[in-house]
Design a protein around this motif. Structure first.
Motif, PDB file in Angstrom:
ATOM      1  N   THR A   1       0.847  -1.184   0.000  1.00  0.00           N
ATOM      2  CA  THR A   1       0.000   0.000   0.000  1.00  0.00           C
ATOM      3  C   THR A   1       0.883   1.235   0.000  1.00  0.00           C
ATOM      4  OG1 THR A   1      -0.060   0.111   2.385  1.00  0.00           O
ATOM      5  CG2 THR A   1      -1.752  -1.189   1.312  1.00  0.00           C
ATOM      6  N   GLU A   2       0.486   2.222  -0.769  1.00  0.00           N
ATOM      7  CA  GLU A   2       1.241   3.479  -0.785  1.00  0.00           C
ATOM      8  C   GLU A   2       0.815   4.384   0.351  1.00  0.00           C
ATOM      9  OE1 GLU A   2      -0.374   4.424  -4.680  1.00  0.00           O
ATOM     10  OE2 GLU A   2      -1.130   6.249  -3.774  1.00  0.00           O
ATOM     11  N   LYS A   3      -0.155   3.951   1.135  1.00  0.00           N
ATOM     12  CA  LYS A   3      -0.645   4.802   2.222  1.00  0.00           C
ATOM     13  C   LYS A   3       0.458   5.102   3.223  1.00  0.00           C
ATOM     14  CE  LYS A   3      -4.874   5.489   1.163  1.00  0.00           C
ATOM     15  NZ  LYS A   3      -5.059   6.723   0.469  1.00  0.00           N
ATOM     16  N   SER A   4       1.362   4.138   3.423  1.00  0.00           N
ATOM     17  CA  SER A   4       2.391   4.364   4.424  1.00  0.00           C
ATOM     18  C   SER A   4       3.301   5.516   4.018  1.00  0.00           C
ATOM     19  CB  SER A   4       3.210   3.096   4.640  1.00  0.00           C
ATOM     20  OG  SER A   4       3.658   2.591   3.416  1.00  0.00           O
TER      21      SER A   4
ATOM     22  N   LEU B   1       4.586  11.628   4.386  1.00  0.00           N
ATOM     23  CA  LEU B   1       4.625  12.974   3.803  1.00  0.00           C
ATOM     24  C   LEU B   1       3.630  13.890   4.504  1.00  0.00           C
ATOM     25  CD1 LEU B   1       5.855  14.735   1.639  1.00  0.00           C
ATOM     26  CD2 LEU B   1       4.061  14.011   0.080  1.00  0.00           C
ATOM     27  N   TYR B   2       2.493  13.348   4.879  1.00  0.00           N
ATOM     28  CA  TYR B   2       1.485  14.140   5.586  1.00  0.00           C
ATOM     29  C   TYR B   2       2.044  14.644   6.920  1.00  0.00           C
ATOM     30  CZ  TYR B   2      -2.965  15.207   7.849  1.00  0.00           C
ATOM     31  OH  TYR B   2      -3.982  15.829   8.502  1.00  0.00           O
TER      32      TYR B   2
ATOM     33  N   ASP C   1       1.493  -7.254  12.891  1.00  0.00           N
ATOM     34  CA  ASP C   1       2.842  -6.709  13.071  1.00  0.00           C
ATOM     35  C   ASP C   1       2.941  -5.281  12.566  1.00  0.00           C
ATOM     36  OD1 ASP C   1       5.417  -9.255  12.713  1.00  0.00           O
ATOM     37  OD2 ASP C   1       4.211  -8.548  14.379  1.00  0.00           O
ATOM     38  N   ALA C   2       2.547  -5.033  11.323  1.00  0.00           N
ATOM     39  CA  ALA C   2       2.780  -3.731  10.696  1.00  0.00           C
ATOM     40  C   ALA C   2       1.932  -2.660  11.367  1.00  0.00           C
ATOM     41  CB  ALA C   2       2.484  -3.808   9.207  1.00  0.00           C
TER      42      ALA C   2
ATOM     43  N   PHE D   1      13.245  -8.678  11.119  1.00  0.00           N
ATOM     44  CA  PHE D   1      13.060  -8.019   9.828  1.00  0.00           C
ATOM     45  C   PHE D   1      11.956  -6.971   9.827  1.00  0.00           C
ATOM     46  CE2 PHE D   1       9.291 -10.443   8.945  1.00  0.00           C
ATOM     47  CZ  PHE D   1       9.512 -11.678   9.522  1.00  0.00           C
ATOM     48  N   ASN D   2      11.122  -6.929  10.862  1.00  0.00           N
ATOM     49  CA  ASN D   2      10.013  -5.971  10.850  1.00  0.00           C
ATOM     50  C   ASN D   2      10.408  -4.700  11.590  1.00  0.00           C
ATOM     51  OD1 ASN D   2       7.741  -6.435   9.444  1.00  0.00           O
ATOM     52  ND2 ASN D   2       6.712  -7.594  11.032  1.00  0.00           N
ATOM     53  N   VAL D   3      10.863  -3.694  10.849  1.00  0.00           N
ATOM     54  CA  VAL D   3      11.264  -2.431  11.475  1.00  0.00           C
ATOM     55  C   VAL D   3      10.410  -1.325  10.891  1.00  0.00           C
ATOM     56  CG1 VAL D   3      13.127  -0.768  11.744  1.00  0.00           C
ATOM     57  CG2 VAL D   3      13.626  -3.188  11.849  1.00  0.00           C
ATOM     58  N   GLU D   4       9.885  -0.471  11.745  1.00  0.00           N
ATOM     59  CA  GLU D   4       9.090   0.652  11.255  1.00  0.00           C
ATOM     60  C   GLU D   4       9.875   1.930  11.512  1.00  0.00           C
ATOM     61  OE1 GLU D   4       6.018   0.290   9.881  1.00  0.00           O
ATOM     62  OE2 GLU D   4       5.854   2.416   9.461  1.00  0.00           O
ATOM     63  N   ALA D   5       9.998   2.758  10.488  1.00  0.00           N
ATOM     64  CA  ALA D   5      10.745   4.008  10.627  1.00  0.00           C
ATOM     65  C   ALA D   5       9.801   5.180  10.393  1.00  0.00           C
ATOM     66  CB  ALA D   5      11.894   4.070   9.627  1.00  0.00           C
ATOM     67  N   LEU D   6       9.974   6.227  11.185  1.00  0.00           N
ATOM     68  CA  LEU D   6       9.121   7.400  11.051  1.00  0.00           C
ATOM     69  C   LEU D   6      10.000   8.623  11.192  1.00  0.00           C
ATOM     70  CD1 LEU D   6       6.064   7.505  10.672  1.00  0.00           C
ATOM     71  CD2 LEU D   6       5.847   8.038  13.065  1.00  0.00           C
ATOM     72  N   GLU D   7       9.697   9.632  10.382  1.00  0.00           N
ATOM     73  CA  GLU D   7      10.530  10.823  10.382  1.00  0.00           C
ATOM     74  C   GLU D   7       9.667  12.030  10.706  1.00  0.00           C
ATOM     75  OE1 GLU D   7      13.654  10.822   7.274  1.00  0.00           O
ATOM     76  OE2 GLU D   7      12.788  12.772   6.864  1.00  0.00           O
ATOM     77  N   ARG D   8      10.169  12.932  11.535  1.00  0.00           N
ATOM     78  CA  ARG D   8       9.431  14.154  11.853  1.00  0.00           C
ATOM     79  C   ARG D   8      10.339  15.341  11.603  1.00  0.00           C
ATOM     80  NH1 ARG D   8       4.719  13.182  15.017  1.00  0.00           N
ATOM     81  NH2 ARG D   8       4.368  15.379  14.622  1.00  0.00           N
ATOM     82  N   ARG D   9       9.721  16.438  11.215  1.00  0.00           N
ATOM     83  CA  ARG D   9      10.473  17.681  11.056  1.00  0.00           C
ATOM     84  C   ARG D   9      10.340  18.498  12.330  1.00  0.00           C
ATOM     85  NH1 ARG D   9      12.514  15.796   7.418  1.00  0.00           N
ATOM     86  NH2 ARG D   9      12.557  16.417   5.247  1.00  0.00           N
ATOM     87  N   VAL D  10      11.454  19.041  12.798  1.00  0.00           N
ATOM     88  CA  VAL D  10      11.427  19.787  14.043  1.00  0.00           C
ATOM     89  C   VAL D  10      12.254  21.048  13.892  1.00  0.00           C
ATOM     90  CG1 VAL D  10      11.115  17.784  15.536  1.00  0.00           C
ATOM     91  CG2 VAL D  10      13.401  18.475  14.878  1.00  0.00           C
ATOM     92  N   MET D  11      12.091  21.968  14.840  1.00  0.00           N
ATOM     93  CA  MET D  11      13.003  23.095  14.959  1.00  0.00           C
ATOM     94  C   MET D  11      13.761  22.900  16.266  1.00  0.00           C
ATOM     95  SD  MET D  11      12.434  25.073  12.378  1.00  0.00           S
ATOM     96  CE  MET D  11      12.974  26.720  12.656  1.00  0.00           C
ATOM     97  N   ILE D  12      15.057  23.106  16.264  1.00  0.00           N
ATOM     98  CA  ILE D  12      15.857  22.877  17.454  1.00  0.00           C
ATOM     99  C   ILE D  12      16.242  24.234  18.032  1.00  0.00           C
ATOM    100  CG2 ILE D  12      17.962  21.851  18.360  1.00  0.00           C
ATOM    101  CD1 ILE D  12      17.716  19.735  16.271  1.00  0.00           C
TER     102      ILE D  12
END
Lengths: 177, 336
Positions: free
Chosen positions: A41-44, A49-50, B45-46, B166-177
């Motif tokens: 799914t491209e939702k992730s 981006l959101y 998992d996901a 093998f199941n790793v979730e990555a998330l990125e956030r924009r911040v001001m420091i």
């Protein structure tokens, strides 16, 4: 016991053993491999981006010591002109150029965005102020709302319109290249 | 028995038929087993990891954290300033400056978390909420885009010593420091200029351990030393040395003195907190920090500037854009 001359349909022993070994090998091979799964799914990616676009607008809208946010200052100083595809921001419009450089500093390098200012002037108007291209199919939209009060420093365009306190929305449409 | 020895020894099933059937079975089974992969996003998992990653980045970016200590009368009390206190008082890790400014991270808290994680990764992981009924592991990175220096600086790196499945979730956030407060000295002010920039440090709290930073811009000249004086326009005591008690940065890079700069440069004079004069009780001795212009050309505002309370030259937070990236996984065997 008759051994008929027609042996069709029989499997001889050696062939039988060889065939069963091949079939067994195939089954074992298939059963013990892990199927490599990728999220189809491209939702992730959209969610990522959101979040980043929301963070970008949130960071630009932060209030500093003087009580103002860059986003509000730029929108209040906007003179009402539109952007075209030829010029990415309205010509000779410093406040939108400043807003564009602040957004670019935070957004990822491979993402593009269009910005629209939405306000009510006898009907809802959506005016594009930053145009970098046509949004793709997988674009996301984030919004930030600012309020203009009559005592805030602002351009003549807003002063003429009146209707304070006026609610103005900045809508950002982002997509990956 | 003779009838068993036949001239036609062909078996009914050809061996190459069996091989062909084998290849077909492999392909078919692989294709069929690929179908559940298309629904991977809705597998437990996901879904689980995405929400945990989002929750953890929200806590880190939007919450200032919390510490719990025993109040003066014995009842438990709390405050948001966990970074200056012991790890044992730490209740929840958060990197935001305060609740009213989401996505603005405090450099003090980032440095404190870096130190804590150097000591013990488990503390950093537990206090972010990843050690509950299910135990997760994380890698956390914060990088800052120092727009004045023009480079990306890695501010925080918390790496888990545990292995990754093998199941790793990555998330990125924009911040001001938020790198701290600096006194913005805009030298374009058309007052009575002087060749000494004189900043009165009266008003700095004795508990404040931050350095005193003066940000000078919109002028050109040469700085040759930074000194201390007990009164305005008084005798300059040149007991401070560049590099030990103070540093001068031009466009983010430390320079040796005398250093010349132009109107387009950003000059930061950082006087370390340890260099400020204190009395035997630890209170700050009030006095003047003087930035001296080498050629005696009058480029600085010609009045005494009060560091904490000047009506014209204000303390402002200096914020740079940055990115916070979190990787979350779980080695817990009892998960769904």
């Amino acid at each position: 016991m008759t051994f008929s001359g027609d042996d069709r349909g029989q499997m001889y022993t050696i062939e039988g053993i060889a065939a069963s070994i091949v079939l067994l090998g195939v089954l074992l091979f298939v059963v013990q491999t892990n199927a490599v799964v990728t999220p189809q799914t491209e939702k992730s990616i959209d969610v990522g981006l959101y979040l980043i676009a929301g963070d970008t607008l949130g960071c630009i809208d932060r209030v500093d010591e003087s009580g103002n946010s860059t986003l509000k200052i730029c929108i209040a100083a906007w003179n009402g002109t539109q952007a075209t595809y030829a010029s990415v921001t309205p010509t000779e419009e410093r406040s939108i150029e400043r807003l564009s450089s602040e957004i670019s500093a935070l957004m990822p390098v491979d993402a593009r965005y269009n910005a629209y200012i939405v306000y009510d002037n006898g009907g809802l108007r959506t005016v594009p102020v930053i145009l970098t291209g046509e949004p793709g199919d997988n674009s996301v939209a984030v919004s930030k709302i600012i309020t203009l009060n009559s005592k805030d420093p602002m351009s003549a365009q807003w002063k003429m319109m009146g209707g304070f306190p006026r609610v103005v929305e900045l809508r950002l449409i982002c997509w990956y290249l | 028995m003779r009838s068993l020895m036949l001239k036609d020894d062909r078996g009914q099933s050809n061996l190459d038929f069996i091989f062909g059937l084998g290849v077909f079975l492999v392909t078919f089974t692989y294709a069929v087993s690929f179908v559940p992969g298309m629904f991977a996003a809705v597998q437990p998992d996901a879904i689980d990891l995405t929400s945990v990653a989002y929750r953890t980045t929200a806590i880190l970016a939007e919450d200032p954290g919390w510490r719990i200590y025993d109040g003066p009368d014995g009842t438990p009390a709390g405050s948001e300033g966990w970074e200056s206190y012991d790890v044992s008082e730490l209740a929840r890790v958060g990197l935001a400056v305060d609740k009213t400014k989401p996505n603005v991270l405090s450099l003090d808290k980032i440095v404190a978390l870096n130190n804590h994680s150097l000591i013990n990764y488990s503390v950093a992981r537990d206090k972010v909420g990843l050690n509950g009924s299910v135990i997760y592991d994380m890698n956390l990175y914060v990088t800052m885009n120092h727009t004045v220096m023009g480079q990306n600086l890695e501010m925080l790196k918390v790496k888990s010593p545990n292995y990754t499945n093998f199941n790793v979730e990555a998330l990125e956030r924009r911040v001001m420091i938020d790198t701290g407060k600096q006194l913005y000295v805009d030298c374009y002010y058309p007052g009575t200029p002087d060749y000494d920039l004189q900043v009165n440090v009266n008003g700095i709290s004795p508990m404040d351990k931050h350095n005193v930073t003066l940000r000078i811009f919109n002028t050109s000249g040469t700085i040759d030393f930074v000194a201390w004086s007990s009164t305005y326009n008084g005798f300059l005591m040149q007991t401070w040395t560049n590099g030990m008690d103070y540093i001068v940065l031009i466009n983010g890079m430390p320079v040796s003195l005398p250093a010349a700069f132009t109107a387009g440069d950003i000059v930061e004079v950082v006087v370390y907190n340890d260099a400020l004069l204190r009395d035997t009780y630890g209170n700050l001795i009030t006095g003047i920090i003087c930035v001296h212009e080498a050629d005696h050309s009058s480029i600085f505002p010609g009045q005494q500037i009060f560091y904490t309370s000047d009506p014209q030259f204000k303390l402002r937070s200096v914020c740079y854009p940055g990115t916070m990236k979190l990787e979350v996984w779980s080695n817990d065997v009892f998960r769904g």
